[in-house]
Design a protein around this motif. Structure first.
Motif, short mmCIF file in Angstrom:
data_model
loop_
_atom_site.label_atom_id
_atom_site.label_comp_id
_atom_site.label_asym_id
_atom_site.label_seq_id
_atom_site.Cartn_x
_atom_site.Cartn_y
_atom_site.Cartn_z
N LEU A 11 0.85 -1.17 -0.12
CA LEU A 11 -0.02 0.08 0.07
C LEU A 11 0.95 1.37 0.02
CD1 LEU A 11 -2.99 -1.03 2.35
CD2 LEU A 11 -2.94 -0.94 -0.04
N ALA A 12 1.82 1.06 0.62
CA ALA A 12 2.76 2.45 0.73
C ALA A 12 3.34 2.66 -0.64
CB ALA A 12 3.91 2.29 1.99
N GLN A 13 4.14 1.40 -1.32
CA GLN A 13 4.27 1.60 -2.42
C GLN A 13 3.61 2.26 -3.74
OE1 GLN A 13 7.79 1.14 -2.94
NE2 GLN A 13 7.78 2.12 -5.00
N ALA A 14 2.10 1.72 -3.43
CA ALA A 14 1.18 2.26 -4.28
C ALA A 14 0.97 3.60 -3.97
CB ALA A 14 -0.09 1.52 -4.04
N LEU A 15 1.11 4.10 -2.75
CA LEU A 15 0.62 5.44 -2.47
C LEU A 15 2.04 6.29 -3.33
CD1 LEU A 15 -0.68 7.90 -1.02
CD2 LEU A 15 0.58 7.16 0.99
N GLY A 16 3.28 5.94 -2.86
CA GLY A 16 4.43 6.38 -3.23
C GLY A 16 4.49 6.58 -4.88
N VAL A 17 3.95 5.35 -5.58
CA VAL A 17 4.01 5.49 -7.05
C VAL A 17 2.96 6.42 -7.56
CG1 VAL A 17 3.50 4.37 -9.23
CG2 VAL A 17 4.59 3.23 -7.55
N ALA B 113 3.33 7.47 6.01
CA ALA B 113 4.62 8.09 6.26
C ALA B 113 5.53 7.44 5.09
CB ALA B 113 5.17 7.70 7.45
N LEU B 114 5.39 6.18 5.03
CA LEU B 114 6.54 5.39 4.00
C LEU B 114 5.93 5.82 2.55
CD1 LEU B 114 6.42 1.71 5.47
CD2 LEU B 114 8.37 3.29 5.62
N TYR C 231 11.10 9.92 -3.85
CA TYR C 231 11.92 9.28 -4.34
C TYR C 231 11.30 8.80 -5.93
CZ TYR C 231 14.97 8.92 -0.44
OH TYR C 231 15.76 9.26 0.38
N MET C 232 10.00 8.19 -6.14
CA MET C 232 9.38 8.10 -7.28
C MET C 232 9.30 9.18 -8.10
SD MET C 232 8.88 4.86 -7.08
CE MET C 232 8.14 4.93 -9.00
N THR C 233 9.13 10.36 -7.61
CA THR C 233 9.04 11.68 -8.40
C THR C 233 10.56 11.77 -9.53
OG1 THR C 233 8.00 12.88 -6.71
CG2 THR C 233 9.14 14.14 -8.27
N GLU C 234 11.46 11.56 -9.11
CA GLU C 234 12.80 11.51 -9.74
C GLU C 234 12.78 10.44 -10.46
OE1 GLU C 234 13.08 14.55 -9.23
OE2 GLU C 234 15.15 14.44 -9.11
#
Lengths: 256, 258
Positions: free
Chosen positions: A37-43, A109-110, A117-120
Protein backbone atom coordinates in the motif's frame (compact mmCIF):
# COMPACT_ATOMS: atom_id res chain seq x y z
CA UNK A 1 46.59 -29.56 20.77
CA UNK A 2 43.07 -28.57 20.00
CA UNK A 3 41.63 -25.16 19.57
CA UNK A 4 38.62 -24.85 21.83
CA UNK A 5 35.49 -24.16 19.78
CA UNK A 6 33.37 -21.41 21.16
CA UNK A 7 30.17 -22.87 22.37
CA UNK A 8 27.52 -21.82 19.87
CA UNK A 9 24.24 -21.27 21.57
CA UNK A 10 22.15 -21.65 18.44
CA UNK A 11 19.25 -24.04 18.26
CA UNK A 12 18.07 -24.70 14.70
CA UNK A 13 14.89 -26.35 15.88
CA UNK A 14 13.86 -23.05 17.50
CA UNK A 15 14.07 -21.46 14.03
CA UNK A 16 11.87 -24.18 12.66
CA UNK A 17 9.40 -23.86 15.53
CA UNK A 18 8.92 -20.11 15.08
CA UNK A 19 9.12 -19.96 11.28
CA UNK A 20 5.40 -20.64 10.95
CA UNK A 21 4.27 -19.31 14.29
CA UNK A 22 1.20 -17.11 14.15
CA UNK A 23 2.95 -13.99 15.49
CA UNK A 24 5.65 -14.20 12.81
CA UNK A 25 3.17 -14.94 10.00
CA UNK A 26 0.96 -12.11 11.15
CA UNK A 27 4.03 -9.83 11.17
CA UNK A 28 5.01 -10.92 7.67
CA UNK A 29 1.47 -10.26 6.49
CA UNK A 30 1.58 -6.76 7.97
CA UNK A 31 4.94 -6.11 6.30
CA UNK A 32 3.56 -7.10 2.89
CA UNK A 33 0.34 -5.11 3.25
CA UNK A 34 2.12 -2.00 4.50
CA UNK A 35 4.82 -2.22 1.83
CA UNK A 36 2.37 -2.78 -1.04
CA UNK A 37 0.00 0.00 0.00
CA UNK A 38 2.81 2.43 0.81
CA UNK A 39 4.49 1.70 -2.53
CA UNK A 40 1.17 2.22 -4.35
CA UNK A 41 0.76 5.55 -2.59
CA UNK A 42 4.37 6.42 -3.40
CA UNK A 43 3.95 5.61 -7.10
CA UNK A 44 0.75 7.68 -7.33
CA UNK A 45 2.33 10.62 -5.55
CA UNK A 46 5.45 10.21 -7.66
CA UNK A 47 3.52 10.38 -10.95
CA UNK A 48 1.53 13.42 -9.80
CA UNK A 49 4.55 15.21 -8.45
CA UNK A 50 6.71 14.36 -11.50
CA UNK A 51 4.06 15.87 -13.80
CA UNK A 52 3.87 18.91 -11.54
CA UNK A 53 7.64 19.21 -11.42
CA UNK A 54 7.86 19.15 -15.22
CA UNK A 55 5.21 21.84 -15.57
CA UNK A 56 6.28 25.36 -16.48
CA UNK A 57 3.71 26.77 -14.06
CA UNK A 58 5.45 27.75 -10.79
CA UNK A 59 2.22 27.10 -8.86
CA UNK A 60 2.74 23.45 -9.77
CA UNK A 61 6.49 22.97 -9.95
CA UNK A 62 7.46 24.87 -6.80
CA UNK A 63 5.33 22.74 -4.42
CA UNK A 64 6.58 19.59 -6.14
CA UNK A 65 10.19 20.68 -5.78
CA UNK A 66 9.66 21.51 -2.10
CA UNK A 67 8.05 18.13 -1.55
CA UNK A 68 10.98 16.25 -3.03
CA UNK A 69 13.48 18.48 -1.27
CA UNK A 70 11.90 17.94 2.15
CA UNK A 71 11.09 14.26 2.09
CA UNK A 72 14.32 13.19 0.44
CA UNK A 73 16.34 15.40 2.72
CA UNK A 74 15.11 14.20 6.10
CA UNK A 75 15.50 10.71 7.60
CA UNK A 76 12.62 8.29 7.23
CA UNK A 77 12.75 7.55 10.96
CA UNK A 78 12.25 11.23 11.76
CA UNK A 79 9.33 11.38 9.32
CA UNK A 80 7.67 8.35 10.96
CA UNK A 81 7.98 9.95 14.40
CA UNK A 82 6.80 13.25 12.95
CA UNK A 83 3.48 11.77 11.78
CA UNK A 84 3.00 9.38 14.68
CA UNK A 85 4.14 11.44 17.67
CA UNK A 86 4.54 14.99 16.40
CA UNK A 87 1.25 15.55 14.64
CA UNK A 88 -1.01 14.29 17.50
CA UNK A 89 1.03 16.39 19.91
CA UNK A 90 0.59 19.43 17.69
CA UNK A 91 -3.18 19.15 17.39
CA UNK A 92 -3.84 17.68 20.81
CA UNK A 93 -7.12 16.20 19.61
CA UNK A 94 -7.99 12.80 21.12
CA UNK A 95 -10.12 11.84 18.11
CA UNK A 96 -7.26 12.51 15.71
CA UNK A 97 -4.76 10.70 17.91
CA UNK A 98 -7.11 7.73 18.01
CA UNK A 99 -7.36 7.76 14.20
CA UNK A 100 -3.60 7.80 13.74
CA UNK A 101 -2.94 4.12 14.31
CA UNK A 102 0.53 2.63 13.74
CA UNK A 103 -0.77 0.81 10.68
CA UNK A 104 -2.25 3.90 9.03
CA UNK A 105 0.68 6.15 9.87
CA UNK A 106 3.12 3.52 8.58
CA UNK A 107 1.43 3.36 5.18
CA UNK A 108 1.07 7.12 4.97
CA UNK A 109 4.57 8.03 6.14
CA UNK A 110 6.33 5.38 4.05
CA UNK A 111 4.19 6.29 1.02
CA UNK A 112 4.81 10.01 1.28
CA UNK A 113 8.53 9.41 1.69
CA UNK A 114 8.56 7.00 -1.23
CA UNK A 115 6.69 9.51 -3.41
CA UNK A 116 9.67 11.87 -3.23
CA UNK A 117 12.00 9.20 -4.64
CA UNK A 118 9.42 8.04 -7.18
CA UNK A 119 9.09 11.62 -8.44
CA UNK A 120 12.63 11.50 -9.76
CA UNK A 121 12.23 8.00 -11.16
CA UNK A 122 9.00 8.88 -12.98
CA UNK A 123 10.47 12.13 -14.29
CA UNK A 124 13.50 10.32 -15.69
CA UNK A 125 11.14 7.82 -17.33
CA UNK A 126 8.98 10.48 -18.95
CA UNK A 127 12.00 12.43 -20.13
CA UNK A 128 13.40 9.29 -21.74
CA UNK A 129 10.50 9.27 -24.23
CA UNK A 130 11.26 11.14 -27.46
CA UNK A 131 9.49 14.49 -27.94
CA UNK A 132 8.24 13.25 -31.31
CA UNK A 133 5.92 10.83 -29.51
CA UNK A 134 3.98 13.71 -27.97
CA UNK A 135 3.84 15.46 -31.37
CA UNK A 136 2.48 12.32 -33.02
CA UNK A 137 -0.11 11.75 -30.29
CA UNK A 138 -1.27 15.36 -30.48
CA UNK A 139 -1.40 15.29 -34.26
CA UNK A 140 -3.88 12.41 -33.91
CA UNK A 141 -6.16 14.59 -31.82
CA UNK A 142 -5.16 13.51 -28.33
CA UNK A 143 -5.16 16.08 -25.55
CA UNK A 144 -1.89 16.18 -23.63
CA UNK A 145 -3.48 14.25 -20.76
CA UNK A 146 -4.62 11.47 -23.05
CA UNK A 147 -1.27 11.45 -24.84
CA UNK A 148 0.43 11.11 -21.46
CA UNK A 149 -1.75 8.15 -20.45
CA UNK A 150 -1.87 6.31 -23.76
CA UNK A 151 1.51 7.07 -25.32
CA UNK A 152 4.09 8.59 -22.97
CA UNK A 153 3.56 6.75 -19.68
CA UNK A 154 3.38 3.23 -21.20
CA UNK A 155 6.79 3.86 -22.77
CA UNK A 156 8.16 5.58 -19.68
CA UNK A 157 7.13 2.53 -17.67
CA UNK A 158 9.96 0.51 -19.18
CA UNK A 159 12.46 2.93 -17.73
CA UNK A 160 10.50 3.41 -14.51
CA UNK A 161 9.96 -0.24 -13.62
CA UNK A 162 13.48 -1.50 -12.79
CA UNK A 163 14.32 1.24 -10.26
CA UNK A 164 10.78 0.97 -8.88
CA UNK A 165 11.47 -2.71 -8.23
CA UNK A 166 14.52 -1.66 -6.25
CA UNK A 167 12.41 0.82 -4.37
CA UNK A 168 9.83 -1.81 -3.48
CA UNK A 169 12.46 -4.19 -2.20
CA UNK A 170 13.88 -1.37 -0.12
CA UNK A 171 10.34 -0.65 1.07
CA UNK A 172 9.81 -4.24 2.24
CA UNK A 173 12.89 -3.91 4.39
CA UNK A 174 12.56 -0.26 5.42
CA UNK A 175 9.10 -0.95 6.77
CA UNK A 176 10.95 -2.57 9.70
CA UNK A 177 11.76 0.99 10.83
CA UNK A 178 8.11 1.14 11.85
CA UNK A 179 9.08 -0.60 15.06
CA UNK A 180 9.62 3.02 16.19
CA UNK A 181 5.89 3.65 15.89
CA UNK A 182 4.93 0.36 17.52
CA UNK A 183 3.87 -1.41 14.35
CA UNK A 184 4.09 -5.18 14.70
CA UNK A 185 5.57 -5.99 11.34
CA UNK A 186 7.92 -8.90 10.68
CA UNK A 187 11.11 -7.61 12.34
CA UNK A 188 9.23 -6.22 15.30
CA UNK A 189 7.31 -9.48 15.70
CA UNK A 190 10.63 -11.32 15.94
CA UNK A 191 11.84 -8.77 18.46
CA UNK A 192 8.72 -9.29 20.56
CA UNK A 193 9.33 -12.99 20.74
CA UNK A 194 13.05 -12.84 21.54
CA UNK A 195 12.55 -10.22 24.22
CA UNK A 196 10.46 -12.89 25.86
CA UNK A 197 12.48 -16.06 25.22
CA UNK A 198 15.99 -14.60 24.58
CA UNK A 199 16.47 -16.69 21.41
CA UNK A 200 17.74 -13.56 19.68
CA UNK A 201 19.77 -15.09 16.87
CA UNK A 202 17.21 -17.75 16.05
CA UNK A 203 14.42 -15.20 15.68
CA UNK A 204 16.53 -12.84 13.61
CA UNK A 205 17.20 -15.79 11.32
CA UNK A 206 13.45 -16.47 11.15
CA UNK A 207 12.76 -12.87 10.17
CA UNK A 208 15.59 -12.89 7.62
CA UNK A 209 14.27 -16.05 5.98
CA UNK A 210 10.89 -14.42 5.45
CA UNK A 211 12.43 -11.22 4.13
CA UNK A 212 14.46 -13.27 1.64
CA UNK A 213 11.36 -15.21 0.57
CA UNK A 214 9.47 -11.96 -0.03
CA UNK A 215 12.25 -10.26 -1.98
CA UNK A 216 12.90 -13.38 -4.05
CA UNK A 217 9.25 -13.83 -5.01
CA UNK A 218 9.01 -10.15 -5.84
CA UNK A 219 12.16 -10.26 -8.00
CA UNK A 220 10.57 -13.02 -10.08
CA UNK A 221 7.39 -10.99 -10.50
CA UNK A 222 9.44 -7.98 -11.52
CA UNK A 223 11.38 -9.93 -14.15
CA UNK A 224 8.09 -11.15 -15.61
CA UNK A 225 6.62 -7.64 -15.70
CA UNK A 226 9.74 -6.30 -17.41
CA UNK A 227 9.61 -9.03 -20.01
CA UNK A 228 6.00 -8.17 -20.79
CA UNK A 229 6.75 -4.48 -21.10
CA UNK A 230 9.63 -5.20 -23.44
CA UNK A 231 7.13 -6.18 -26.14
CA UNK A 232 8.28 -4.82 -29.45
CA UNK A 233 11.47 -3.32 -28.16
CA UNK A 234 14.02 -6.00 -27.73
CA UNK A 235 14.31 -9.65 -27.03
CA UNK A 236 15.13 -10.51 -23.50
CA UNK A 237 16.26 -13.82 -22.14
CA UNK A 238 13.13 -15.70 -21.10
CA UNK A 239 12.24 -15.24 -17.47
CA UNK A 240 11.97 -18.09 -15.02
CA UNK A 241 8.17 -17.74 -15.03
CA UNK A 242 8.19 -17.65 -18.80
CA UNK A 243 10.26 -20.80 -19.00
CA UNK A 244 8.03 -22.55 -16.49
CA UNK A 245 4.82 -21.65 -18.25
CA UNK A 246 6.29 -22.58 -21.61
CA UNK A 247 7.35 -25.92 -20.20
CA UNK A 248 3.73 -26.55 -19.35
CA UNK A 249 2.63 -25.58 -22.82
CA UNK A 250 1.04 -22.36 -21.67
CA UNK A 251 3.75 -20.07 -23.01
CA UNK A 252 2.76 -17.06 -24.99
CA UNK A 253 3.96 -17.09 -28.53
CA UNK A 254 6.94 -14.83 -28.74
CA UNK A 255 7.49 -12.63 -31.72
CA UNK A 256 10.69 -12.84 -33.68
CA UNK B 1 -13.53 35.35 -46.67
CA UNK B 2 -17.23 36.20 -46.95
CA UNK B 3 -18.20 33.67 -49.58
CA UNK B 4 -17.93 30.42 -47.69
CA UNK B 5 -18.32 28.26 -50.79
CA UNK B 6 -14.98 29.13 -52.36
CA UNK B 7 -12.92 29.00 -49.19
CA UNK B 8 -9.73 27.00 -49.70
CA UNK B 9 -9.06 23.87 -47.63
CA UNK B 10 -6.00 25.45 -46.07
CA UNK B 11 -5.40 29.17 -45.86
CA UNK B 12 -2.41 30.85 -44.24
CA UNK B 13 -2.52 34.63 -43.91
CA UNK B 14 0.69 36.49 -43.12
CA UNK B 15 1.99 33.83 -40.72
CA UNK B 16 4.89 34.85 -38.51
CA UNK B 17 6.67 32.55 -36.10
CA UNK B 18 9.56 33.43 -33.84
CA UNK B 19 11.71 31.22 -31.66
CA UNK B 20 13.23 33.72 -29.28
CA UNK B 21 14.93 36.28 -31.48
CA UNK B 22 15.00 34.06 -34.52
CA UNK B 23 12.14 34.75 -36.87
CA UNK B 24 11.59 31.47 -38.68
CA UNK B 25 8.47 32.46 -40.62
CA UNK B 26 8.32 36.05 -41.81
CA UNK B 27 4.88 36.51 -43.30
CA UNK B 28 3.79 33.41 -45.18
CA UNK B 29 0.48 33.46 -47.03
CA UNK B 30 -0.82 30.58 -49.07
CA UNK B 31 -4.06 28.92 -50.10
CA UNK B 32 -4.45 25.24 -50.84
CA UNK B 33 -7.61 24.19 -52.64
CA UNK B 34 -9.51 21.01 -51.83
CA UNK B 35 -7.78 18.09 -53.51
CA UNK B 36 -4.70 20.09 -54.37
CA UNK B 37 -1.17 18.78 -53.80
CA UNK B 38 1.34 21.46 -52.87
CA UNK B 39 5.00 20.53 -52.61
CA UNK B 40 7.24 22.82 -50.59
CA UNK B 41 10.99 22.76 -51.09
CA UNK B 42 13.68 24.84 -49.51
CA UNK B 43 17.03 24.70 -47.79
CA UNK B 44 17.16 23.31 -44.26
CA UNK B 45 16.25 25.86 -41.64
CA UNK B 46 14.13 27.77 -44.13
CA UNK B 47 10.97 27.36 -42.02
CA UNK B 48 9.10 24.79 -44.10
CA UNK B 49 8.71 22.26 -41.27
CA UNK B 50 7.73 25.02 -38.89
CA UNK B 51 5.00 26.09 -41.31
CA UNK B 52 3.54 22.57 -41.30
CA UNK B 53 3.70 22.43 -37.50
CA UNK B 54 1.86 25.77 -37.32
CA UNK B 55 -0.92 24.45 -39.57
CA UNK B 56 -1.93 21.90 -36.92
CA UNK B 57 -0.97 24.17 -34.04
CA UNK B 58 1.94 22.06 -32.81
CA UNK B 59 3.60 25.48 -32.88
CA UNK B 60 1.72 28.64 -31.97
CA UNK B 61 1.96 31.41 -34.55
CA UNK B 62 3.07 34.81 -33.28
CA UNK B 63 1.13 36.70 -35.89
CA UNK B 64 -1.26 35.94 -38.73
CA UNK B 65 -4.05 33.44 -39.15
CA UNK B 66 -4.39 29.89 -40.36
CA UNK B 67 -7.66 28.31 -41.42
CA UNK B 68 -8.34 24.67 -42.20
CA UNK B 69 -11.66 23.99 -43.90
CA UNK B 70 -12.82 27.46 -42.91
CA UNK B 71 -12.04 27.05 -39.22
CA UNK B 72 -9.34 29.19 -37.60
CA UNK B 73 -6.60 26.91 -36.26
CA UNK B 74 -5.79 27.23 -32.58
CA UNK B 75 -7.73 30.42 -32.16
CA UNK B 76 -11.34 31.43 -32.04
CA UNK B 77 -12.82 34.67 -33.19
CA UNK B 78 -14.67 36.35 -30.34
CA UNK B 79 -16.06 39.79 -31.23
CA UNK B 80 -13.36 40.39 -33.80
CA UNK B 81 -10.56 39.33 -31.44
CA UNK B 82 -8.68 36.06 -31.62
CA UNK B 83 -8.54 34.03 -28.44
CA UNK B 84 -6.58 30.80 -28.11
CA UNK B 85 -8.88 27.79 -28.09
CA UNK B 86 -9.07 25.37 -25.21
CA UNK B 87 -6.97 22.22 -25.44
CA UNK B 88 -9.93 20.02 -26.26
CA UNK B 89 -10.99 22.19 -29.13
CA UNK B 90 -7.46 22.30 -30.52
CA UNK B 91 -7.27 18.52 -30.21
CA UNK B 92 -10.57 18.07 -32.05
CA UNK B 93 -9.27 20.24 -34.86
CA UNK B 94 -6.01 18.30 -35.08
CA UNK B 95 -7.92 15.03 -35.33
CA UNK B 96 -8.93 16.00 -38.87
CA UNK B 97 -5.45 17.14 -39.91
CA UNK B 98 -3.21 14.18 -40.66
CA UNK B 99 0.52 14.57 -40.17
CA UNK B 100 3.42 12.37 -41.18
CA UNK B 101 6.79 13.02 -39.58
CA UNK B 102 10.34 12.68 -40.83
CA UNK B 103 11.21 10.26 -38.01
CA UNK B 104 7.90 8.31 -38.30
CA UNK B 105 7.15 8.71 -34.57
CA UNK B 106 5.28 5.43 -34.40
CA UNK B 107 4.30 4.28 -30.92
CA UNK B 108 6.91 1.57 -30.23
CA UNK B 109 4.86 -0.18 -27.55
CA UNK B 110 1.98 -0.89 -29.95
CA UNK B 111 1.82 -3.20 -32.96
CA UNK B 112 1.30 -1.80 -36.45
CA UNK B 113 -2.44 -2.37 -36.11
CA UNK B 114 -2.36 -0.99 -32.56
CA UNK B 115 -0.77 2.20 -33.86
CA UNK B 116 -3.44 2.57 -36.51
CA UNK B 117 -6.50 1.92 -34.31
CA UNK B 118 -5.48 3.70 -31.11
CA UNK B 119 -6.67 7.19 -32.02
CA UNK B 120 -9.86 6.03 -33.81
CA UNK B 121 -10.84 4.15 -30.64
CA UNK B 122 -9.70 6.62 -28.00
CA UNK B 123 -10.19 9.92 -29.83
CA UNK B 124 -12.98 9.20 -32.34
CA UNK B 125 -14.66 6.76 -29.91
CA UNK B 126 -15.08 4.19 -32.67
CA UNK B 127 -15.93 0.65 -31.57
CA UNK B 128 -12.90 -1.65 -31.31
CA UNK B 129 -14.18 -4.15 -33.85
CA UNK B 130 -15.02 -1.49 -36.39
CA UNK B 131 -11.69 0.25 -35.83
CA UNK B 132 -9.82 -3.02 -36.31
CA UNK B 133 -11.63 -3.68 -39.56
CA UNK B 134 -10.88 -0.19 -40.81
CA UNK B 135 -7.31 -0.42 -39.55
CA UNK B 136 -6.69 -3.68 -41.38
CA UNK B 137 -8.06 -2.17 -44.57
CA UNK B 138 -5.84 0.85 -44.11
CA UNK B 139 -2.71 -1.24 -43.61
CA UNK B 140 -3.67 -3.31 -46.63
CA UNK B 141 -3.93 -0.13 -48.62
CA UNK B 142 -0.32 0.79 -47.79
CA UNK B 143 0.78 -2.75 -48.63
CA UNK B 144 1.31 -4.07 -45.11
CA UNK B 145 -1.51 -6.58 -44.74
CA UNK B 146 1.04 -9.14 -43.51
CA UNK B 147 2.53 -6.88 -40.81
CA UNK B 148 -0.50 -6.21 -38.62
CA UNK B 149 1.04 -7.71 -35.50
CA UNK B 150 4.60 -6.53 -36.01
CA UNK B 151 6.01 -3.93 -33.67
CA UNK B 152 7.65 -0.83 -35.17
CA UNK B 153 11.07 -2.10 -34.07
CA UNK B 154 10.60 -5.12 -36.31
CA UNK B 155 9.82 -3.08 -39.44
CA UNK B 156 12.08 -1.36 -41.94
CA UNK B 157 12.04 2.41 -42.15
CA UNK B 158 9.90 2.36 -45.27
CA UNK B 159 7.41 0.00 -43.65
CA UNK B 160 7.31 2.16 -40.52
CA UNK B 161 6.58 5.27 -42.54
CA UNK B 162 3.79 3.46 -44.38
CA UNK B 163 2.27 2.46 -41.03
CA UNK B 164 2.54 6.11 -39.97
CA UNK B 165 0.64 7.15 -43.10
CA UNK B 166 -2.01 4.51 -42.41
CA UNK B 167 -2.24 5.75 -38.82
CA UNK B 168 -2.91 9.31 -39.99
CA UNK B 169 -5.40 8.16 -42.65
CA UNK B 170 -7.35 6.10 -40.13
CA UNK B 171 -8.58 9.36 -38.63
CA UNK B 172 -10.14 10.24 -42.00
CA UNK B 173 -8.38 13.59 -42.16
CA UNK B 174 -9.45 16.43 -44.40
CA UNK B 175 -5.86 17.27 -45.21
CA UNK B 176 -2.51 15.53 -44.92
CA UNK B 177 0.74 17.24 -44.00
CA UNK B 178 3.97 15.43 -44.86
CA UNK B 179 7.11 16.70 -43.15
CA UNK B 180 10.07 15.33 -45.13
CA UNK B 181 8.57 11.83 -45.06
CA UNK B 182 11.45 10.16 -46.88
CA UNK B 183 14.46 12.06 -45.54
CA UNK B 184 15.26 9.52 -42.83
CA UNK B 185 14.99 6.53 -45.17
CA UNK B 186 17.64 4.49 -46.90
CA UNK B 187 17.52 5.32 -50.62
CA UNK B 188 16.12 1.95 -51.64
CA UNK B 189 13.14 2.40 -49.31
CA UNK B 190 12.09 5.84 -50.54
CA UNK B 191 10.12 4.54 -53.51
CA UNK B 192 7.62 2.46 -51.57
CA UNK B 193 6.64 5.46 -49.42
CA UNK B 194 6.36 7.80 -52.41
CA UNK B 195 4.13 5.24 -54.16
CA UNK B 196 1.68 5.35 -51.25
CA UNK B 197 1.70 9.14 -51.33
CA UNK B 198 1.11 9.18 -55.07
CA UNK B 199 -1.93 6.96 -54.81
CA UNK B 200 -3.24 9.17 -52.03
CA UNK B 201 -2.83 12.22 -54.26
CA UNK B 202 -4.66 10.44 -57.08
CA UNK B 203 -7.57 9.79 -54.72
CA UNK B 204 -7.97 13.52 -54.28
CA UNK B 205 -6.48 14.05 -50.82
CA UNK B 206 -5.52 17.63 -50.06
CA UNK B 207 -1.80 17.48 -49.30
CA UNK B 208 1.09 19.70 -48.37
CA UNK B 209 4.36 17.84 -48.80
CA UNK B 210 7.70 19.16 -47.62
CA UNK B 211 10.29 17.14 -49.48
CA UNK B 212 13.49 17.17 -51.47
CA UNK B 213 12.22 14.43 -53.79
CA UNK B 214 11.98 16.55 -56.91
CA UNK B 215 11.04 13.62 -59.15
CA UNK B 216 7.99 13.04 -56.98
CA UNK B 217 7.20 16.75 -57.00
CA UNK B 218 7.36 16.99 -60.80
CA UNK B 219 5.02 14.05 -61.13
CA UNK B 220 2.49 14.70 -58.37
CA UNK B 221 2.50 18.36 -57.39
CA UNK B 222 -0.22 20.67 -58.62
CA UNK B 223 1.84 23.54 -57.33
CA UNK B 224 5.46 24.01 -56.21
CA UNK B 225 6.76 26.41 -53.64
CA UNK B 226 10.22 27.42 -52.58
CA UNK B 227 10.53 28.73 -49.04
CA UNK B 228 13.74 30.42 -47.98
CA UNK B 229 14.49 32.43 -44.87
CA UNK B 230 10.88 32.29 -43.76
CA UNK B 231 9.20 33.61 -46.89
CA UNK B 232 7.77 32.03 -50.04
CA UNK B 233 10.30 32.92 -52.72
CA UNK B 234 8.73 31.26 -55.72
CA UNK B 235 5.43 29.59 -56.42
CA UNK B 236 3.96 28.03 -59.53
CA UNK B 237 3.08 24.90 -61.46
CA UNK B 238 5.91 22.33 -61.50
CA UNK B 239 6.66 22.80 -65.20
CA UNK B 240 7.32 26.47 -64.71
CA UNK B 241 9.04 26.00 -61.36
CA UNK B 242 11.56 23.50 -62.66
CA UNK B 243 12.05 24.64 -66.24
CA UNK B 244 11.58 28.34 -66.03
CA UNK B 245 12.05 29.68 -62.50
CA UNK B 246 11.72 33.41 -62.15
CA UNK B 247 13.95 33.99 -59.16
CA UNK B 248 17.70 33.65 -58.86
CA UNK B 249 17.25 31.99 -55.46
CA UNK B 250 15.15 29.24 -57.03
CA UNK B 251 17.68 28.68 -59.81
CA UNK B 252 20.46 28.42 -57.25
CA UNK B 253 18.46 25.99 -55.12
CA UNK B 254 17.54 23.81 -58.09
CA UNK B 255 21.12 23.74 -59.35
CA UNK B 256 22.18 22.39 -55.97
CA UNK B 257 19.66 19.61 -55.60
CA UNK B 258 18.94 18.47 -59.16
Amino acid sequence: MSIPLPSLDFEPDVVWRFLFSSVILEGARTTIIVAVLAQALGVSLGIASALMRMSKNPLLNVPANLYVWFFRGTPLLVQLLFWYNGVPELFDNPDLTHQLTSFRVAIFALGVNEGAYMTEIVRAGIESVEAGQMDAAKSLGMTSGKAMRRVILPQALRVILPPTGNEFIAMLKNSSLCFAIALVELANAARFIYSDNYKVMELLVVASIWYLVMTTVFSLIQAELEARLAAGVRDRPPTLFGRMTEAFGAGRTRLR
Amino acid sequence: METYGILPMIRCEDVHKRFGRLEVLRGVSLDVAKGEVVVIAGPSGSGKSTLLRCINHLEKVNQGRIYVDGQPVGYREVKGKFVEKGEREVARMRASIGMVFQRFNLFPHLTALGNVIDAPIHVRKMGRRKAQEAGRAMLEKVGLADKLDAYPGQLSGGQQQRVAIARALAMEPKVMLFDEPTSALDPELVGEVLEVMKSLAREGMTMIVVTHEMGFAREVADRMMLIDEGVIVEEGPPAQFFNNPRHERTKLFLSKIL
